[in-house]
Design a protein around this motif. Structure first.
Motif, PDB file in Angstrom:
ATOM      1  N   ILE A  92       1.197  -1.143   0.223  1.00  0.00           N
ATOM      2  CA  ILE A  92      -0.334   0.075  -0.100  1.00  0.00           C
ATOM      3  C   ILE A  92       1.401   1.305  -0.299  1.00  0.00           C
ATOM      4  O   ILE A  92       1.849   1.696   0.735  1.00  0.00           O
ATOM      5  CB  ILE A  92      -0.776   0.011   1.338  1.00  0.00           C
TER       6      ILE A  92
ATOM      7  N   ALA B  40       2.956   4.096  -3.697  1.00  0.00           N
ATOM      8  CA  ALA B  40       3.387   3.386  -4.042  1.00  0.00           C
ATOM      9  C   ALA B  40       4.623   5.109  -4.753  1.00  0.00           C
ATOM     10  O   ALA B  40       4.539   5.275  -5.115  1.00  0.00           O
ATOM     11  CB  ALA B  40       3.453   3.924  -5.441  1.00  0.00           C
TER      12      ALA B  40
ATOM     13  N   ALA C  75       3.972  12.234  -3.893  1.00  0.00           N
ATOM     14  CA  ALA C  75       3.655  12.889  -2.528  1.00  0.00           C
ATOM     15  C   ALA C  75       4.812  13.123  -1.912  1.00  0.00           C
ATOM     16  O   ALA C  75       5.511  13.711  -2.384  1.00  0.00           O
ATOM     17  CB  ALA C  75       2.749  11.856  -0.875  1.00  0.00           C
ATOM     18  N   ALA C  76       5.519  12.921  -1.002  1.00  0.00           N
ATOM     19  CA  ALA C  76       6.303  13.033   0.201  1.00  0.00           C
ATOM     20  C   ALA C  76       7.749  12.733  -1.069  1.00  0.00           C
ATOM     21  O   ALA C  76       8.713  13.805  -1.052  1.00  0.00           O
ATOM     22  CB  ALA C  76       7.073  12.041   1.129  1.00  0.00           C
TER      23      ALA C  76
ATOM     24  N   ASN D  30      10.319  15.800  -5.340  1.00  0.00           N
ATOM     25  CA  ASN D  30      10.265  16.764  -5.192  1.00  0.00           C
ATOM     26  C   ASN D  30      10.981  16.332  -6.684  1.00  0.00           C
ATOM     27  O   ASN D  30      11.580  14.538  -6.506  1.00  0.00           O
ATOM     28  CB  ASN D  30      11.080  16.336  -4.228  1.00  0.00           C
TER      29      ASN D  30
ATOM     30  N   GLY E 137      16.659  15.094  -4.630  1.00  0.00           N
ATOM     31  CA  GLY E 137      16.474  15.130  -3.099  1.00  0.00           C
ATOM     32  C   GLY E 137      18.071  14.720  -3.054  1.00  0.00           C
ATOM     33  O   GLY E 137      19.017  14.041  -3.822  1.00  0.00           O
TER      34      GLY E 137
ATOM     35  N   VAL F  35      -7.064   2.311  -0.350  1.00  0.00           N
ATOM     36  CA  VAL F  35      -7.610   1.126   0.307  1.00  0.00           C
ATOM     37  C   VAL F  35      -7.515   2.091   1.198  1.00  0.00           C
ATOM     38  O   VAL F  35      -6.568   2.595   2.755  1.00  0.00           O
ATOM     39  CB  VAL F  35      -5.712   0.278   0.754  1.00  0.00           C
TER      40      VAL F  35
ATOM     41  N   GLU G  31      -0.271   7.327   6.822  1.00  0.00           N
ATOM     42  CA  GLU G  31      -1.756   7.067   7.058  1.00  0.00           C
ATOM     43  C   GLU G  31      -1.400   5.434   7.644  1.00  0.00           C
ATOM     44  O   GLU G  31      -2.650   4.569   7.699  1.00  0.00           O
ATOM     45  CB  GLU G  31      -1.824   7.218   5.795  1.00  0.00           C
TER      46      GLU G  31
ATOM     47  N   GLY H 230       7.277  20.500   4.572  1.00  0.00           N
ATOM     48  CA  GLY H 230       8.728  20.890   4.414  1.00  0.00           C
ATOM     49  C   GLY H 230       8.371  21.904   3.180  1.00  0.00           C
ATOM     50  O   GLY H 230       7.411  21.430   2.315  1.00  0.00           O
TER      51      GLY H 230
ATOM     52  N   GLY I 290       5.409  19.682   0.839  1.00  0.00           N
ATOM     53  CA  GLY I 290       5.661  17.822   0.683  1.00  0.00           C
ATOM     54  C   GLY I 290       5.861  17.386   2.840  1.00  0.00           C
ATOM     55  O   GLY I 290       6.249  18.671   3.688  1.00  0.00           O
TER      56      GLY I 290
ATOM     57  N   ARG J  48       7.380  14.621   5.708  1.00  0.00           N
ATOM     58  CA  ARG J  48       7.920  12.923   5.957  1.00  0.00           C
ATOM     59  C   ARG J  48       7.012  13.363   7.014  1.00  0.00           C
ATOM     60  O   ARG J  48       6.764  13.802   8.163  1.00  0.00           O
ATOM     61  CB  ARG J  48       9.155  14.459   6.556  1.00  0.00           C
TER      62      ARG J  48
ATOM     63  N   LEU K  91      10.158   7.119   6.858  1.00  0.00           N
ATOM     64  CA  LEU K  91      11.488   7.480   6.124  1.00  0.00           C
ATOM     65  C   LEU K  91      12.259   9.134   6.403  1.00  0.00           C
ATOM     66  O   LEU K  91      13.127   9.658   5.595  1.00  0.00           O
ATOM     67  CB  LEU K  91      11.356   6.901   4.590  1.00  0.00           C
TER      68      LEU K  91
ATOM     69  N   SER L 143      18.608   8.309   0.959  1.00  0.00           N
ATOM     70  CA  SER L 143      18.487   7.426   1.714  1.00  0.00           C
ATOM     71  C   SER L 143      18.361   6.228   2.083  1.00  0.00           C
ATOM     72  O   SER L 143      19.492   4.499   2.193  1.00  0.00           O
ATOM     73  CB  SER L 143      19.457   7.673   2.577  1.00  0.00           C
TER      74      SER L 143
HETATM   75  C1  FAD Z   1      10.414  19.157   1.812  1.00  0.00           C
HETATM   76  C2  FAD Z   1      10.821  18.112   1.510  1.00  0.00           C
HETATM   77  C3  FAD Z   1      12.843  18.099   1.310  1.00  0.00           C
HETATM   78  C4  FAD Z   1      13.027  16.420   1.277  1.00  0.00           C
HETATM   79  N1  FAD Z   1      14.199  16.341   0.338  1.00  0.00           N
HETATM   80  C5  FAD Z   1      14.914  15.407   0.778  1.00  0.00           C
HETATM   81  C6  FAD Z   1      16.714  14.659   0.877  1.00  0.00           C
HETATM   82  O1  FAD Z   1      17.281  15.793  -0.011  1.00  0.00           O
HETATM   83  N2  FAD Z   1      17.004  13.911   1.291  1.00  0.00           N
HETATM   84  C7  FAD Z   1      16.099  12.362   1.697  1.00  0.00           C
HETATM   85  O2  FAD Z   1      16.902  11.220   1.233  1.00  0.00           O
HETATM   86  N3  FAD Z   1      14.975  12.352   1.541  1.00  0.00           N
HETATM   87  C8  FAD Z   1      14.726  13.577   1.490  1.00  0.00           C
HETATM   88  N4  FAD Z   1      12.874  13.992   2.294  1.00  0.00           N
HETATM   89  C9  FAD Z   1      12.158  13.271   2.858  1.00  0.00           C
HETATM   90  C10 FAD Z   1      11.598  11.770   0.812  1.00  0.00           C
HETATM   91  O3  FAD Z   1      11.729  12.726   0.451  1.00  0.00           O
HETATM   92  C11 FAD Z   1      10.689  11.175   2.084  1.00  0.00           C
HETATM   93  O4  FAD Z   1      11.137  10.275   2.998  1.00  0.00           O
HETATM   94  C12 FAD Z   1      10.829   9.321   1.338  1.00  0.00           C
HETATM   95  O5  FAD Z   1       9.762  10.205   0.119  1.00  0.00           O
HETATM   96  C13 FAD Z   1       9.126   9.174   1.725  1.00  0.00           C
HETATM   97  O6  FAD Z   1       8.684   7.775   1.316  1.00  0.00           O
HETATM   98  P1  FAD Z   1       7.195   7.662   1.225  1.00  0.00           P
HETATM   99  O7  FAD Z   1       8.089   5.821   0.200  1.00  0.00           O
HETATM  100  O8  FAD Z   1       7.673   6.894   2.762  1.00  0.00           O
HETATM  101  O9  FAD Z   1       5.926   8.926   1.667  1.00  0.00           O
HETATM  102  P2  FAD Z   1       5.612   9.177   0.088  1.00  0.00           P
HETATM  103  O10 FAD Z   1       5.939   9.855  -0.879  1.00  0.00           O
HETATM  104  O11 FAD Z   1       3.968   9.414   0.967  1.00  0.00           O
HETATM  105  O12 FAD Z   1       4.386   7.757  -0.304  1.00  0.00           O
HETATM  106  C14 FAD Z   1       3.137   7.401   0.826  1.00  0.00           C
HETATM  107  C15 FAD Z   1       2.774   6.692  -0.699  1.00  0.00           C
HETATM  108  O13 FAD Z   1       1.421   6.540  -0.474  1.00  0.00           O
HETATM  109  C16 FAD Z   1      -0.102   7.128  -0.649  1.00  0.00           C
HETATM  110  N5  FAD Z   1      -0.975   6.732   0.338  1.00  0.00           N
HETATM  111  C17 FAD Z   1      -0.751   6.683   1.807  1.00  0.00           C
HETATM  112  N6  FAD Z   1      -2.068   6.051   1.795  1.00  0.00           N
HETATM  113  C18 FAD Z   1      -2.765   5.607   1.396  1.00  0.00           C
HETATM  114  C19 FAD Z   1      -3.799   4.199   0.905  1.00  0.00           C
HETATM  115  N7  FAD Z   1      -4.935   4.106   2.270  1.00  0.00           N
HETATM  116  N8  FAD Z   1      -4.075   3.802  -0.276  1.00  0.00           N
HETATM  117  C20 FAD Z   1      -2.741   4.268  -1.522  1.00  0.00           C
HETATM  118  N9  FAD Z   1      -2.052   4.898  -0.697  1.00  0.00           N
HETATM  119  C21 FAD Z   1      -1.962   5.724   0.201  1.00  0.00           C
HETATM  120  C22 FAD Z   1       0.466   7.561  -0.853  1.00  0.00           C
HETATM  121  O14 FAD Z   1      -0.459   8.681  -2.047  1.00  0.00           O
HETATM  122  C23 FAD Z   1       1.977   8.157  -0.998  1.00  0.00           C
HETATM  123  O15 FAD Z   1       2.133   8.427  -2.873  1.00  0.00           O
HETATM  124  C24 FAD Z   1      12.609  14.834   1.804  1.00  0.00           C
HETATM  125  C25 FAD Z   1      11.096  15.589   1.937  1.00  0.00           C
HETATM  126  C26 FAD Z   1      10.380  16.536   1.875  1.00  0.00           C
HETATM  127  C27 FAD Z   1       8.975  16.664   2.326  1.00  0.00           C
END
Ligand code: FAD
Ligand code: SAM
Length: 648
Positions: free
Chosen positions: A258, A260, A290-291, A294, A297, A421, A454, A471, A552, A554, A598, A604
């Protein structure tokens, strides 16, 4: 686990030209040849190649990687065998690894030049952690543990089919053949595991016997009249912690993921590497929206004088990220550069930084302490302070990295986007995923919650101490008057990147806890420009209201580490006999896993986190050691709460 600096081997050659260790006063292999010994003692002695036929995975653990000849011989035998199993995992522990130059030297005339060349190319910086190196499209996975065998064996998370015992001779290297080494091997042995060694020393045979192996002699070859073979036949089998490699018995080898973003896409890739298929559900129309959306990074390790949990996890993760980002850039056209990263050090003087590196023995291809002058030269800007230079760091576009993970999964990963979901329910052995109208979207035995903040909501609310940190990044033309951009990413309070494709300057980012405002804000652009000024000494002549930006969130755990692993089962915590003193013992909800939190380090952490998760799901050897797995375990907060509540 307390780490010790890795001291590289000093290789000499004896009169016959055989690699020799002056430290141990012993040869690396017999005169008759390293590959011959590997074939007779280690492969044949462990019943290979027959035993890997038809296997989903076969796991070898070696004590003493040395020149890597046993690994190369095993890989070659596996490769040449049309009846080989799906995957070969080779774990090897080495206290004195060869420098890259020495590895090239000893394999200059290799009889397996292609394999030796691939090993050389993948050879990691010599840092004290596990290094996962993939070959043959990850069907051969080498996990190198750099450090002492006694420190590493209790930290390895794996179920081992065959042991290669290949330290230097017991009389010259007793540490490698102690009873506690054999005991630790027994803890890792899979049912039917075997062991082989050329040594016939009494201590070796009695050590193996005491640890639960049935020992016998077999004919040797060339230099040795006899060798020692053993089969694990314990009188009782020690209980394994329930979270470790617990759900290996899922015959369909399919997971629903759940979310991507970086986490979900990396999870799909890592699962595919273990032979699993996955279906990803993403509520947004596209991946990484989403996060992870960008434009760019940065990623890099960290250093701290104690080499504590954060430093060790971030180091191991940054080294895996370097590999994943390298593939994304080179093979999948992801915008990015492996150009190194400078992290300005605000409070520690250069001498103290250098002393830390000397104490920890961290190698220059991982990190260097740069004076302000060196840092200025590297960045092309007059930087104000000394800086850490992480040679393997760089920048990448996160959505392109996420896409590369999916592409590397081949046909094993399917994305179903635009589908949220809304709930999950148990149906027999399976989890059903429901949409808002309670229609079943899909069902599976294994579900991975990679949906950031979530995740807790889908589980009906969890007491994970997670929070959202808003951020905002700022973007404007790189050609803006007064702006000078660095040649490589510079981080400190905030970060600034070199000019991005399309002539864009990007800097950031703000950090506002529990702030849900999704609109870019003028004061945040001002904040980012001020940080840029402090980092680079330049003052772009630009009206902040003309800046573009992206907001976005974090997802950050209180202890600033990710959540990886089986979801705890709160209803089972009171059961008799349940231990909660270490996260690894916390009981889990069958089939439910999480990969979230994350924080600001998704680039990283994605690769190593996903590989660790995939190993917990599939039962493959874990690229993260037991103590770091505890540190990122989704059950750690349960365990900490139990320890706090326990009577003293
Ligand atoms: C401003 C900013 C700058 C950053 N700079 C850096 C950087 O320089 N270097 C670095 O390493 N990291 C950086 N980060 C952090 C990094 O972007 C995040 O750690 C990372 O993107 C998190 O990934 P994720 O897949 O956990 O979350 P997300 O990318 O948020 O993915 C979660 C996904 O789950 C989906 N979702 C949620 N609930 C449901 C559901 N119920 N059903 C279906 N889909 C769902 C969402 O739509 C989303 O696409 C930065 C973050 C921000 C906000
Ligand atoms: C005989 S060599 C191994 C040869 C190797 N298997 C090969 O295929 O080339 C023994 C190795 O054990 C390593 N070693 C010795 N003591 C060790 C210890 N305590 N922990 C881990 N490795 C150790 C040595 O540095 C050396 O590389």
């Amino acid at each position: 686990m307390k780490t010790a600096p890795v001291v590289a081997a000093t290789i000499a050659f004896d009169a016959q030209g055989i690699a020799f260790s002056s430290l141990y006063n012993d040869r690396y292999h017999p005169r008759a040849g390293a590959l011959e010994q590997a074939a007779h003692v280690f492969l044949q002695g462990n019943g290979l190649p027959n035993r890997w036929h038809g296997r989903e995975r076969f796991v070898v653990l070696e004590t003493g990687f040395g020149l890597g000849n046993n690994f190369l011989a095993t890989w070659n035998a596996w490769r040449s065998d049309p009846r080989r199993g799906e995957r070969l995992h080779f774990i090897s522990i080495e206290k004195h690894p060869l420098s890259r130059a020495d590895l090239a030297r000893v394999h200059a005339d290799s009889r397996l030049p292609a394999l030796a060349g691939a090993l050389l190319q993948a050879w990691p910086p010599l840092t004290p952690n596990l290094h996962r190196l993939d070959f043959d499209d990850a069907r051969v996975q080498l996990t190198l543990a750099l450090g002492d065998v006694s420190d590493w064996l209790p930290e390895i998370v794996a179920s081992v089919d065959a042991f290669y015992l290949d330290g230097f001779a017991p009389d010259r290297n007793p540490a490698m053949w102690q009873p506690r080494v054999f005991k630790a091997l027994a803890r890792l042995a899979a049912p039917g595991a075997t062991a082989a060694t050329w040594s016939v020393a009494r201590t070796v045979r009695s050590g193996l016997t005491t640890a639960g192996f049935e020992v016998r002699s077999a004919p040797g070859s060339a230099d040795k009249r006899e060798i020692t073979l053993a089969r694990f036949a314990p009188r009782f089998v020690p209980r394994r912690a329930p979270t470790r490699l617990a759900s290996a018995a899922c015959a369909e080898r399919h997971a629903v993921v759940i979310g991507a973003g970086l986490a979900g896409c990396a999870a799909a890739w890592a699962l595919a590497d273990q032979g699993w298929r996955s279906t990803l559900f993403e509520r947004l129309p596209a991946i990484a929206g989403a996060a992870s959306g960008n434009r760019a990074g940065i990623f890099h390790g960290i250093v701290n004088p104690q080499d504590g949990t954060h430093a060790r996890f971030n180091r191991a993760a940054a080294l895996q990220a370097q590999g994943a980002v390298g593939v994304a850039i080179e093979h999948y056209g992801a915008p990015g550069q492996l150009c190194g990263v400078l992290r300005l050090e605000q409070s520690t003087p250069l001498e103290a930084m250098q002393a830390t590196l000397a104490t920890l023995g961290l190698p220059p291809d991982y990190v260097l302490a740069f004076s302000a002058d060196d840092a200025s030269r590297a960045s092309g800007l007059p930087l104000p302070t000394a800086a850490w230079f992480f040679a393997g760091g760089g920048w990448v576009q996160p959505p392109a990295l996420a896409a590369s993970f999916l592409q590397r999964s081949g046909g094993s990963a399917i994305v179903r986007s635009g589908l949220q979901v809304s709930a999950m329910r148990r149906s027999g052995e399976r989890w059903q995923l429901l949409d808002a109208a309670s229609r079943v979207l899909d069902e599976a035995v294994v579900v991975v919650l990679a949906n950031s903040f979530e995740a807790a909501g889908l589980l009906g609310g969890r007491d994970w101490p997670l929070h959202l940190v808003r951020g905002q990044t700022s973007e404007f033309p790189a050609a803006t008057s007064g702006l000078r951009l660095p040649l490589l990413p510079v981080a400190g309070n905030g970060y600034v990147l070199p000019a991005l494709p399309g002539g864009i300057a990007l800097c950031g980012a703000t950090a506002q806890r529990d702030d849900l405002d999704g609109a870019p804000r003028l004061e945040d652009h001002r904040h980012n420009l001020a940080q840029l000024g402090r980092l680079t000494g330049s003052a772009p002549e630009i009206d902040p209201s003309a800046l573009a930006g992206r907001v976005g969130w974090r997802c950050v755990a209180d202890d600033r580490l990710p959540l990886i692993g089986g979801v705890p089962a709160p209803q089972r915590l009171q059961e008799p006999g349940i231990r909660l003193d270490q996260p690894r013992f916390v009981p889990r909800t069958p089939g439910l896993f999480v990969f979230s939190a994350l924080a600001s380090r998704g680039i990283s952490w994605a690769a190593l986190g996903a590989q660790s998760l995939a190993s917990l799901i599939s039962g493959a050897p874990c690229p993260l050691e037991a103590s770091l797995l505890d540190a990122v375990d989704a059950g750690r907060f349960v365990s900490r709460a139990a320890c706090r509540a326990a009577p003293r």
